[in-house]
Design a protein around this motif. Structure first.
Motif, PDB file in Angstrom:
ATOM      1  N   ASP A   1      -7.712  -3.122  -2.747  1.00  0.00           N
ATOM      2  CA  ASP A   1      -8.266  -2.157  -3.707  1.00  0.00           C
ATOM      3  C   ASP A   1      -9.196  -1.171  -2.993  1.00  0.00           C
ATOM      4  O   ASP A   1      -9.141   0.040  -3.235  1.00  0.00           O
ATOM      5  CB  ASP A   1      -9.031  -2.882  -4.809  1.00  0.00           C
ATOM      6  N   GLN A   2     -10.035  -1.677  -2.106  1.00  0.00           N
ATOM      7  CA  GLN A   2     -10.952  -0.805  -1.372  1.00  0.00           C
ATOM      8  C   GLN A   2     -10.188   0.189  -0.501  1.00  0.00           C
ATOM      9  O   GLN A   2     -10.564   1.361  -0.399  1.00  0.00           O
ATOM     10  CB  GLN A   2     -11.890  -1.644  -0.511  1.00  0.00           C
ATOM     11  N   ALA A   3      -9.129  -0.288   0.133  1.00  0.00           N
ATOM     12  CA  ALA A   3      -8.342   0.581   1.009  1.00  0.00           C
ATOM     13  C   ALA A   3      -7.683   1.703   0.222  1.00  0.00           C
ATOM     14  O   ALA A   3      -7.694   2.873   0.648  1.00  0.00           O
ATOM     15  CB  ALA A   3      -7.290  -0.238   1.749  1.00  0.00           C
TER      16      ALA A   3
ATOM     17  N   ALA B   1       3.991   6.215   4.046  1.00  0.00           N
ATOM     18  CA  ALA B   1       3.230   5.913   5.264  1.00  0.00           C
ATOM     19  C   ALA B   1       1.762   5.675   4.950  1.00  0.00           C
ATOM     20  O   ALA B   1       1.128   4.766   5.511  1.00  0.00           O
ATOM     21  CB  ALA B   1       3.380   7.058   6.264  1.00  0.00           C
ATOM     22  N   ALA B   2       1.198   6.479   4.046  1.00  0.00           N
ATOM     23  CA  ALA B   2      -0.216   6.333   3.696  1.00  0.00           C
ATOM     24  C   ALA B   2      -0.471   5.013   2.991  1.00  0.00           C
ATOM     25  O   ALA B   2      -1.454   4.312   3.276  1.00  0.00           O
ATOM     26  CB  ALA B   2      -0.644   7.502   2.806  1.00  0.00           C
ATOM     27  N   ALA B   3       0.415   4.643   2.061  1.00  0.00           N
ATOM     28  CA  ALA B   3       0.255   3.380   1.335  1.00  0.00           C
ATOM     29  C   ALA B   3       0.378   2.198   2.287  1.00  0.00           C
ATOM     30  O   ALA B   3      -0.398   1.232   2.205  1.00  0.00           O
ATOM     31  CB  ALA B   3       1.286   3.283   0.220  1.00  0.00           C
ATOM     32  N   LEU B   4       1.336   2.270   3.204  1.00  0.00           N
ATOM     33  CA  LEU B   4       1.514   1.178   4.155  1.00  0.00           C
ATOM     34  C   LEU B   4       0.327   1.078   5.101  1.00  0.00           C
ATOM     35  O   LEU B   4      -0.096  -0.021   5.462  1.00  0.00           O
ATOM     36  CB  LEU B   4       2.808   1.381   4.947  1.00  0.00           C
ATOM     37  N   ALA B   5      -0.243   2.228   5.486  1.00  0.00           N
ATOM     38  CA  ALA B   5      -1.431   2.214   6.344  1.00  0.00           C
ATOM     39  C   ALA B   5      -2.612   1.563   5.633  1.00  0.00           C
ATOM     40  O   ALA B   5      -3.368   0.784   6.237  1.00  0.00           O
ATOM     41  CB  ALA B   5      -1.792   3.641   6.765  1.00  0.00           C
TER      42      ALA B   5
END
Length: 213
Positions: free
Chosen positions: A202-204, A175-179
């Motif tokens: 990359d920033q995200a 969920a965190a990666a998709l967000a």
């Protein structure tokens, strides 16, 4: 006894161990070209005339295909904007990451690889599709369902790599990666393609990683 025909030498096919899949056959290439043509004409008409007012018949006519052919490739008008092959591509890259790599790093690197390929060939189409989804209420509502399916797919793939069941930790990482990915894409579309999407991704993920500091 019938003599055997001797084959003339030719280029050796690529082996699976070389990591190079065989090129698609002519039929598959034609189907892919038709699919791409329908989608490109649809996006052009959506931009020119608006999503709601553009009909399937108009899209089919512009692409030079029949009404029935359109529905063989896309079950609904919404699917022209929503449907892509990004999830299977990302899953393939997740499965190809090193076994000893952490799950969040695995998702980050798989996304960078997968989106890097998409960005190199379909940047403009991706931008148009994303902007259409963000500015069309019906499509934006459906996006929530699609994101849930992608999150589940990420979690299942991570669990399969670890030879385990999907756990709460696995779901949180997915969920965190998709967000992070969704926020980067949304920011990119809102900025009309600037900054470049790979930089925003990359920033995200850097921001996500800094939360533990």
């Amino acid at each position: 006894m019938t003599p055997r025909r001797v084959k003339r030498p030719g280029p050796a096919p690529a082996r699976a161990s070389e990591g190079r899949p065989s090129p698609p056959g002519l039929r598959e290439q034609r189907k892919a070209q038709t699919r791409r043509s329908i989608q490109e004409h649809a996006l052009r008409l959506f931009l020119a005339n608006g999503y709601e007012t553009t009909t399937v018949a108009e899209i089919a006519a512009a692409a030079g295909v029949s009404h029935m052919t359109f529905f063989r490739y896309f079950p609904t008008k919404e699917a022209v904007v929503e449907n892509d092959e990004y999830d299977p591509l990302l899953v393939a890259f997740i499965e190809g990451r090193p076994d000893d790599e952490g799950p969040l790093t695995t998702l980050r690197e798989a996304i960078r690889q997968g989106l890097g390929l998409v960005y190199a060939t379909d940047r403009d189409a991706l931008l148009v599709r994303t902007r259409l989804i963000l500015h069309t209420p019906a499509l934006r509502a459906r996006m929530i369902h699609n994101l849930a399916a992608t999150e589940q797919l990420f979690a299942q793939t991570l669990a399969a790599r670890a030879d385990s069941d999907v756990t709460l930790e696995t779901r949180v990482v997915a969920a965190a990666a998709l967000a992070a990915l969704t926020t980067a894409i949304t920011t990119w579309a809102e900025g009309n393609g600037t900054p470049e999407l790979p930089d925003l991704i990359d920033q995200a993920f850097d921001a996500l990683g800094s939360l533990g500091d």
